[in-house]
Design a protein around this motif. Structure first.
Motif, PDB file in Angstrom:
ATOM      1  N   LEU A 315      -9.480   1.938  -9.960  1.00 25.52           N
ATOM      2  CA  LEU A 315     -10.009   2.172  -8.603  1.00 25.52           C
ATOM      3  C   LEU A 315      -9.336   1.237  -7.596  1.00 25.52           C
ATOM      4  O   LEU A 315      -9.044   1.625  -6.459  1.00 25.52           O
ATOM      5  CB  LEU A 315     -11.532   1.960  -8.591  1.00 25.52           C
ATOM      6  CG  LEU A 315     -12.331   2.953  -9.448  1.00 25.52           C
ATOM      7  CD1 LEU A 315     -13.812   2.597  -9.468  1.00 25.52           C
ATOM      8  CD2 LEU A 315     -12.144   4.390  -8.955  1.00 25.52           C
ATOM      9  N   THR A 316      -9.063  -0.006  -8.029  1.00 29.91           N
ATOM     10  CA  THR A 316      -8.374  -0.957  -7.145  1.00 29.91           C
ATOM     11  C   THR A 316      -7.008  -0.417  -6.749  1.00 29.91           C
ATOM     12  O   THR A 316      -6.601  -0.483  -5.587  1.00 29.91           O
ATOM     13  CB  THR A 316      -8.190  -2.309  -7.881  1.00 29.91           C
ATOM     14  OG1 THR A 316      -9.468  -2.752  -8.285  1.00 29.91           O
ATOM     15  CG2 THR A 316      -7.546  -3.344  -6.988  1.00 29.91           C
ATOM     16  N   VAL A 317      -6.292   0.132  -7.736  1.00 27.67           N
ATOM     17  CA  VAL A 317      -4.952   0.662  -7.466  1.00 27.67           C
ATOM     18  C   VAL A 317      -5.026   1.869  -6.528  1.00 27.67           C
ATOM     19  O   VAL A 317      -4.216   2.027  -5.614  1.00 27.67           O
ATOM     20  CB  VAL A 317      -4.239   1.018  -8.794  1.00 27.67           C
ATOM     21  CG1 VAL A 317      -2.977   1.814  -8.548  1.00 27.67           C
ATOM     22  CG2 VAL A 317      -3.922  -0.265  -9.557  1.00 27.67           C
ATOM     23  N   VAL A 318      -6.042   2.713  -6.735  1.00 26.66           N
ATOM     24  CA  VAL A 318      -6.209   3.876  -5.850  1.00 26.66           C
ATOM     25  C   VAL A 318      -6.505   3.397  -4.426  1.00 26.66           C
ATOM     26  O   VAL A 318      -5.948   3.905  -3.447  1.00 26.66           O
ATOM     27  CB  VAL A 318      -7.332   4.808  -6.374  1.00 26.66           C
ATOM     28  CG1 VAL A 318      -7.594   5.942  -5.385  1.00 26.66           C
ATOM     29  CG2 VAL A 318      -6.940   5.380  -7.736  1.00 26.66           C
ATOM     30  N   ASP A 319      -7.368   2.370  -4.299  1.00 25.19           N
ATOM     31  CA  ASP A 319      -7.652   1.791  -2.976  1.00 25.19           C
ATOM     32  C   ASP A 319      -6.375   1.312  -2.296  1.00 25.19           C
ATOM     33  O   ASP A 319      -6.216   1.412  -1.087  1.00 25.19           O
ATOM     34  CB  ASP A 319      -8.619   0.592  -3.106  1.00 25.19           C
ATOM     35  CG  ASP A 319     -10.073   1.046  -3.197  1.00 25.19           C
ATOM     36  OD1 ASP A 319     -10.354   2.198  -2.806  1.00 25.19           O
ATOM     37  OD2 ASP A 319     -10.923   0.252  -3.659  1.00 25.19           O
ATOM     38  N   ALA A 320      -5.448   0.787  -3.106  1.00 27.18           N
ATOM     39  CA  ALA A 320      -4.215   0.223  -2.541  1.00 27.18           C
ATOM     40  C   ALA A 320      -3.155   1.304  -2.325  1.00 27.18           C
ATOM     41  O   ALA A 320      -1.985   1.010  -2.107  1.00 27.18           O
ATOM     42  CB  ALA A 320      -3.691  -0.869  -3.466  1.00 27.18           C
ATOM     43  N   GLY A 321      -3.567   2.579  -2.459  1.00 26.91           N
ATOM     44  CA  GLY A 321      -2.628   3.658  -2.144  1.00 26.91           C
ATOM     45  C   GLY A 321      -1.845   4.199  -3.327  1.00 26.91           C
ATOM     46  O   GLY A 321      -0.991   5.062  -3.162  1.00 26.91           O
TER      47      GLY A 321
END
Length: 734
Positions: A315-321
């Motif tokens: 989810l962190t990676v998705v948040d970062a685009g």
């Protein structure tokens, strides 16, 4: 002559083509160097003379005795002849027997009244103890000083015993080693001189001579210490260089974004994360925030909440685009992860759908057996970036699969994936994506340092709240059949309380595994076991007709159609099936909290770690779990001891140690890491924990100071020998 090439010389030249051929085919030894590194497995001391009255059966002994009588007997209609000699030493008698052409020399040497020293293996023939074709040294008839000295020299000598094979007995290998041993002086020493002197090691040529022809046990110890260090150090240098090279690669830093998916997800979590989960999450988030790819191994007990940790990283990676991909070893597992992740995320997984939360992303599944339309749809979501998270099997690796911006790859159950597959997935990012490898098979620290030496390690060692303890018992079906009857009653009781149960068997039994069955039966017979392993289809029939009649029983195994497998798993998860009779397909990741009992048939046919994995499928809810290990092995057998170990502890790290101590070293590193197998001849991953840890420190220091090893050409040579192509791949763990 160039020092390197001396040991690269083919054995044909030194030993002649016939011996060289057997060595190459049977022992994989091709050069002088290969043979010098074919170490004795143990050393016989002819010593410790045994009295004839105390001879142990089936052991190698050395005796000094007098020949009482000697006679040649003919058999086979006079065509065959054998020499029988009776020895006596005042305490008892022993028969020696020689056959065929081998009788002439001993017949001349060993006359009645003469003394000799005899070494061989004690066997029983016609209720008499005997040595067949022993090696011997005649000691004459007098028992003066010179004879005693001969006894001491012969008895005190350490005789190397080599790993032998058909057509090459240990003593033939001894002769071959004698022929190449003078070349040991030309061996190139890979250890930097400062390290060798600092640790007080003997030089390599001396170590090679001492390991093959020791005068004392101290020689063997000094040589072993030195040779173990070489193996550990060269391997750790290779891994340190690998880590150093990885640290130079560029990657997109993926930092947490406040107010995004992760925060929304955390806000709706019904429980708090354990301290362990928080600590590991910090390590992962720190790695993700750097501009070099993360390479991390996440180890955790079955049910320690690894998936939760991995999902928060995704989810962190998705948040970062970016996008995150999770690679699972089987379709059943991929579907299961997809189901549990979409359930955990709820509306957050409904990106682009009505009712989806505004921060939501799309979570797609990609497996080999999907229909064409669904697959096209999934591929489109990946390339446009519509899907932030994709979960799949090897199908993710195919050429057609394109990502919008792949930022993180999570690999579940590392050891089931080949290196190439991980590399193929890594190459799909614009820059190398971050990599998180999850495994539920606890790996002792040193094995992790050797097998996953280029991954940093995080360990989750506390179970989340709400998990129940599992009671494990061994059911000795042969000694106490009523225990087995009681086991089936326990299953009925659990089902009566509204719970479900697994019954696990080693084999499917659908006819496809007939050849395997025959091989298994042969192996079983060799183990003193007369029947093939129990099969899912047979046991399911017996249970439905017998002890579990009336319960809803289904089967699950790897050769069923994917849709059928799914259907059975779904109905089991929904509570529509009481008892699932399965092979080890349920070993990883199957999560049915209502299942509380597991009966493992022929449990002695599974490894310790595998039993631990299987057992982790029960006790996942609030009700306590029960695991019954059914075995027909006798109480004193090693197999039963293994099962006892599994029953006595729930600590996977403890069990993986037991497992490794009971297996041979090669299996520890597994077939997938076969490359290392050939390079570890002396090093024992478990016993030599300290050596590996120390070698890793030294290796890191050497590589930090001189990454290309320009100042250490000998070490480079040793590395090139270690890293032929096969092993390059093995080290390519990232």
């Amino acid at each position: 002559m160039d020092r390197v090439s001396a040991l690269d010389e083919s054995l044909k030249k030194t030993l002649g083509p016939a011996t060289a051929k057997v060595m190459a085919e049977q022992l994989d030894l091709h050069t002088v160097g290969d043979l010098l590194h074919h170490y004795p497995r143990r050393y016989e001391e002819r010593g410790q003379l045994t009295r004839l009255a105390d001879l142990p059966l089936d052991e190698d002994v050395t005796v000094v005795a007098q020949v009482a009588d000697s006679r040649v007997l003919r058999f086979n209609g006079g065509r065959g002849q054998r020499l029988e000699i009776t020895l006596t030493d005042g305490s008892g008698q022993l028969q020696l027997v020689f056959f065929g052409r081998g009788i002439h020399k001993p017949h001349k040497d060993l006359l009645p009244g003469s003394r000799g020293m005899f070494a061989g293996k004690v066997s029983m023939f016609n209720r008499k103890l005997q040595l067949a074709h022993p090696t011997y040294v005649p000691l004459g008839t007098d028992s003066g000083d010179s004879a005693d000295e001969t006894v001491d020299a012969f008895a005190g000598k350490l005789i190397p015993i080599y790993p032998a094979c058909k057509g090459l007995e240990s003593w033939k290998i001894t002769k071959a080693v004698d022929a190449v041993l003078p070349r040991a002086t030309e061996a190139v020493d890979p250890l930097p001189p400062s390290l060798r002197e600092g640790r007080g090691f003997v030089p390599l040529p001396e170590a090679l001579v001492k390991i093959h022809r020791p005068d004392t046990k101290a020689d063997v110890a000094a040589a072993r210490d030195r040779l173990k260090w070489d193996e550990a150090f060269v391997l750790q240098v290779a891994l340190a260089r690998r880590r150093h090279a990885d640290a130079q690669l560029p990657a997109m830093a993926r930092k947490p974004v406040p107010g995004g998916l992760l925060d929304a997800f955390d806000a709706k979590l019904p429980f708090t994360l354990t301290d362990g989960q928080l600590k590991v999450t910090r390590e992962i988030f720190d790695d993700l925030a750097t501009e070099h790819p993360m390479h991390r191994l996440l180890q955790g007990e079955v049910g320690s909440g690894k998936t939760m940790v991995a999902l928060r990283a995704m989810l962190t990676v998705v948040d970062a685009g970016g996008q995150a991909a999770m690679l699972a070893p089987t379709e059943v597992l991929a579907q299961q992860h997809h189901r549990s992740i979409t359930e955990m995320m709820g509306r957050l997984a409904e990106g682009g759908m009505l009712g989806g939360a505004e921060t939501a992303t799309k979570v797609v599944l990609l497996t080999g057996s999907m229909g064409a339309a669904a697959r096209r749809h999934a591929l489109l979501d990946l390339v446009t970036g519509e899907a932030g998270i994709v979960i799949g099997t090897h199908a993710l690796i195919e050429d057609k699969v394109r990502f919008h911006d792949l930022g993180l790859v999570v690999v579940d159950e590392q050891h089931r994936f080949g290196v190439e597959q991980r590399d193929a997935l890594r190459s799909k990012g614009k820059q190398p994506p971050h990599l998180l490898v999850m495994t539920a098979t606890p790996i002792p620290r040193t094995v992790a340092m050797t097998v996953f030496g280029d991954l940093e390690t995080s360990v989750l060692d506390q179970l989340p709240a709400g998990r129940s303890p599992i009671a494990t018992h061994v059911v000795p079906a042969q000694d106490k059949p009523h225990f087995l009857a009681r086991a089936w009653e326990r299953v009925r009781e659990e089902v009566g309380k509204g719970h479900q149960a697994y019954v696990v068997c080693p084999r499917i039994g659908d006819g496809e595994d007939e050849p395997k069955k025959k091989a298994a039966a042969k192996a079983a017979e060799a183990d003193g076991d007369k029947r093939p392993p129990l099969a899912v289809l047979d046991i399911a029939k017996q249970l439905s007709a017998g002890p579990l009649a009336g319960l809803r029983t289904e089967v699950l195994h790897g050769r069923m159609q994917p849709d059928d497998k799914d259907d059975v798993m779904r109905r089991f998860a929904a509570g529509d099936v009481d008892v699932l009779v399965a092979t080890t397909v349920i070993e990883v990741g199957v999560n049915v909290p209502n299942a509380t009992a597991m009966v493992i048939m022929d449990a002695d046919r599974f490894g310790v770690s595998q039993l631990h994995q299987l057992r982790g499928r029960v006790g996942r809810g609030s009700a306590p779990g029960l695991c019954l290990l059914v075995s027909e092995m006798p109480e004193a057998s090693p197999a039963r001891a293994r099962l006892g170990a599994v029953a006595s502890t729930l600590d996977g790290f403890e069990l993986s140690r037991i497992d490794l101590e009971q297996r041979r070293e090669g299996d520890v590193l597994g077939q997938a890491q076969s490359g290392v197998r050939s390079s570890l001849r002396m090093l024992a991953v478990i016993e030599d924990e300290d050596i590996i840890a120390a070698a890793r420190e030294e290796a890191v220091a050497v590589v930090a100071a001189d990454p290309e090893l320009d100042a250490l050409p000998e070490l480079r040579t040793a590395l090139d020998a270690l890293l032929d192509t096969e092993r390059e791949q093995y080290l390519d763990k990232g």
